[in-house]
Design a protein around this motif. Structure first.
Motif, PDB file in Angstrom:
ATOM      1  N   PRO A  22       0.790  -1.234   0.000  1.00  0.00           N
ATOM      2  CA  PRO A  22       0.000   0.000   0.000  1.00  0.00           C
ATOM      3  C   PRO A  22       0.823   1.285   0.000  1.00  0.00           C
ATOM      4  CG  PRO A  22      -0.145  -1.150   2.118  1.00  0.00           C
ATOM      5  CD  PRO A  22       0.494  -2.093   1.163  1.00  0.00           C
ATOM      6  N   LYS A  23       2.007   1.258   0.627  1.00  0.00           N
ATOM      7  CA  LYS A  23       2.839   2.472   0.644  1.00  0.00           C
ATOM      8  C   LYS A  23       3.354   2.820  -0.747  1.00  0.00           C
ATOM      9  CE  LYS A  23       4.314   2.091   5.465  1.00  0.00           C
ATOM     10  NZ  LYS A  23       5.465   1.942   6.403  1.00  0.00           N
ATOM     11  N   ALA A  24       3.427   1.812  -1.622  1.00  0.00           N
ATOM     12  CA  ALA A  24       3.857   2.025  -3.009  1.00  0.00           C
ATOM     13  C   ALA A  24       2.684   1.936  -3.970  1.00  0.00           C
ATOM     14  CB  ALA A  24       4.928   1.003  -3.385  1.00  0.00           C
ATOM     15  N   LEU A  25       1.464   2.114  -3.450  1.00  0.00           N
ATOM     16  CA  LEU A  25       0.241   2.002  -4.244  1.00  0.00           C
ATOM     17  C   LEU A  25       0.158   0.652  -4.957  1.00  0.00           C
ATOM     18  CD1 LEU A  25      -0.042   5.613  -5.744  1.00  0.00           C
ATOM     19  CD2 LEU A  25      -1.226   4.671  -3.755  1.00  0.00           C
ATOM     20  N   ASN A  26       0.714  -0.370  -4.279  1.00  0.00           N
ATOM     21  CA  ASN A  26       0.687  -1.753  -4.776  1.00  0.00           C
ATOM     22  C   ASN A  26       1.425  -1.932  -6.102  1.00  0.00           C
ATOM     23  OD1 ASN A  26      -0.965  -2.407  -2.531  1.00  0.00           O
ATOM     24  ND2 ASN A  26      -2.785  -1.793  -3.660  1.00  0.00           N
ATOM     25  N   ALA A  27       2.431  -1.086  -6.337  1.00  0.00           N
ATOM     26  CA  ALA A  27       3.220  -1.190  -7.571  1.00  0.00           C
ATOM     27  C   ALA A  27       3.965  -2.523  -7.603  1.00  0.00           C
ATOM     28  CB  ALA A  27       4.210  -0.030  -7.656  1.00  0.00           C
ATOM     29  N   LEU A  28       4.193  -3.011  -8.812  1.00  0.00           N
ATOM     30  CA  LEU A  28       4.810  -4.319  -9.007  1.00  0.00           C
ATOM     31  C   LEU A  28       6.321  -4.190  -9.176  1.00  0.00           C
ATOM     32  CD1 LEU A  28       2.270  -5.744 -11.618  1.00  0.00           C
ATOM     33  CD2 LEU A  28       2.327  -6.236  -9.157  1.00  0.00           C
ATOM     34  N   ASN A  29       7.065  -4.703  -8.195  1.00  0.00           N
ATOM     35  CA  ASN A  29       8.503  -4.839  -8.368  1.00  0.00           C
ATOM     36  C   ASN A  29       8.819  -6.312  -8.606  1.00  0.00           C
ATOM     37  OD1 ASN A  29       8.155  -5.941  -5.833  1.00  0.00           O
ATOM     38  ND2 ASN A  29       9.407  -4.429  -4.758  1.00  0.00           N
ATOM     39  N   THR A  30      10.103  -6.621  -8.768  1.00  0.00           N
ATOM     40  CA  THR A  30      10.492  -7.998  -9.079  1.00  0.00           C
ATOM     41  C   THR A  30      10.061  -8.966  -7.989  1.00  0.00           C
ATOM     42  OG1 THR A  30      12.397  -7.212 -10.347  1.00  0.00           O
ATOM     43  CG2 THR A  30      12.439  -9.507  -9.638  1.00  0.00           C
ATOM     44  N   GLU A  31      10.229  -8.579  -6.738  1.00  0.00           N
ATOM     45  CA  GLU A  31       9.856  -9.461  -5.634  1.00  0.00           C
ATOM     46  C   GLU A  31       8.360  -9.753  -5.642  1.00  0.00           C
ATOM     47  OE1 GLU A  31      10.850  -9.823  -0.899  1.00  0.00           O
ATOM     48  OE2 GLU A  31      10.090  -7.884  -1.605  1.00  0.00           O
ATOM     49  N   THR A  32       7.558  -8.724  -5.893  1.00  0.00           N
ATOM     50  CA  THR A  32       6.105  -8.908  -5.906  1.00  0.00           C
ATOM     51  C   THR A  32       5.671  -9.830  -7.038  1.00  0.00           C
ATOM     52  OG1 THR A  32       5.841  -6.674  -4.995  1.00  0.00           O
ATOM     53  CG2 THR A  32       3.890  -7.705  -5.957  1.00  0.00           C
ATOM     54  N   VAL A  33       6.224  -9.623  -8.225  1.00  0.00           N
ATOM     55  CA  VAL A  33       5.865 -10.471  -9.362  1.00  0.00           C
ATOM     56  C   VAL A  33       6.301 -11.913  -9.118  1.00  0.00           C
ATOM     57  CG1 VAL A  33       6.236 -10.892 -11.820  1.00  0.00           C
ATOM     58  CG2 VAL A  33       5.900  -8.559 -10.999  1.00  0.00           C
ATOM     59  N   THR A  34       7.468 -12.100  -8.510  1.00  0.00           N
ATOM     60  CA  THR A  34       7.947 -13.448  -8.194  1.00  0.00           C
ATOM     61  C   THR A  34       7.016 -14.131  -7.205  1.00  0.00           C
ATOM     62  OG1 THR A  34      10.243 -12.760  -8.581  1.00  0.00           O
ATOM     63  CG2 THR A  34       9.906 -14.783  -7.307  1.00  0.00           C
ATOM     64  N   GLU A  35       6.577 -13.406  -6.197  1.00  0.00           N
ATOM     65  CA  GLU A  35       5.629 -13.957  -5.233  1.00  0.00           C
ATOM     66  C   GLU A  35       4.289 -14.278  -5.911  1.00  0.00           C
ATOM     67  OE1 GLU A  35       7.355 -11.439  -1.381  1.00  0.00           O
ATOM     68  OE2 GLU A  35       5.269 -11.201  -2.005  1.00  0.00           O
TER      69      GLU A  35
END
Length: 260
Positions: A22-35
């Motif tokens: 939420p602090k990044a407005l749910n932006a997708l970084n590499t870790e998030t996409v991997t998860e």
């Protein structure tokens, strides 16, 4: 795999997958996409999950795009790697055996709009905003947007959204067919769960086969698509669900599908 950026719960067969940065407005970084990729793989193999709802944490953002801070330092090799894992993950979502509903609760920009387009259909809160801002940042959409968005809204609207790099509101998204329905923010998840339960009341194998036929047909000529439909239609007659559904109809009784 422990998740830092997503959450998943199974509520009586409805899998709710939440992007939670939420602090990044749910932006997708590499870790998030991997998860996300790992979680989708588990959903794919979990027969207890009948329908999936994908949403974002909080009341402001679904997914506000890819993480620009992370992307800004990437070289071509790194950029391609990030695009590839994201494309593969979204394609995996698109091809899940379970129907997938996007509950768009706020900003769906860039990778967020692309994620929504990878879902089977989309419901939006009244405050939702959609857009593909990439060309304004010197790049193209890279998570499937140049391919899925025009297939969802048509070539003209898809090109306009990508070329202009502007945002459209939920009502305009509904008008052009990007979303199926617009509801108040506080009603969004309940509406999606209600629809999920309606889907779950139908024959699971038939729903899965219908999804596969639609997805395949979009990517081939109509004659080939109809031939595939003929095959899955015939296959349904080998299932217990077909016998149950038709017997229940003929005898005017409640139906009880078992997914067999």
């Amino acid at each position: 795999m422990a998740y830092n950026n997503i959450k998943f719960v199974n509520e009586d067969g409805i899998g709710i997958l939440t992007i939670s940065r939420p602090k990044a407005l749910n932006a997708l970084n590499t870790e998030t996409v991997t998860e996300l990729n790992d979680c989708v793989g588990k959903i794919e193999a979990d027969e207890s999950v009948k329908v999936v709802i994908i949403t974002g944490e909080g009341a402001k953002s679904f997914v506000a795009g890819a993480d620009i801070v992370e992307m800004s330092t990437k070289n071509p090799v790194e950029g391609r790697k990030f695009g590839k894992i994201s494309q593969d993950t979204f394609t995996r979502i698109e091809n899940l055996p379970q129907p997938v509903i996007a509950a768009v609760n706020g900003y769906a920009l860039g990778g967020g709009c692309e994620l929504a387009c990878a879902c089977d259909f989309r419901y939006a809160a009244e405050n939702a905003k959609f857009g593909q801002p990439e060309v304004g940042l010197g790049i193209t959409p890279g998570f499937g947007g140049t391919q899925r968005l025009p297939r969802v809204v048509g070539r003209g609207y898809g090109k306009e959204m990508i070329f202009r790099a502007n945002m459209i509101d939920a009502q305009e998204a509904h008008r052009i067919g990007l979303v199926n329905k617009v509801v108040p923010q506080e009603e969004l998840m309940d509406t999606c769960k209600k629809v999920a339960k309606e889907i779950m009341g139908n024959a699971p194998i038939a729903v899965q086969l219908a999804k596969t036929a639609i997805n395949r047909g979009i990517n081939c000529d109509v004659v080939t698509g109809i031939a595939y439909e003929d095959e899955v239609f015939a296959l349904c007659f080998s299932t217990e669900d077909q016998k149950e559904g038709m017997d229940a109809f003929v005898n005017k009784r409640a139906k009880h599908f078992q997914g067999k």
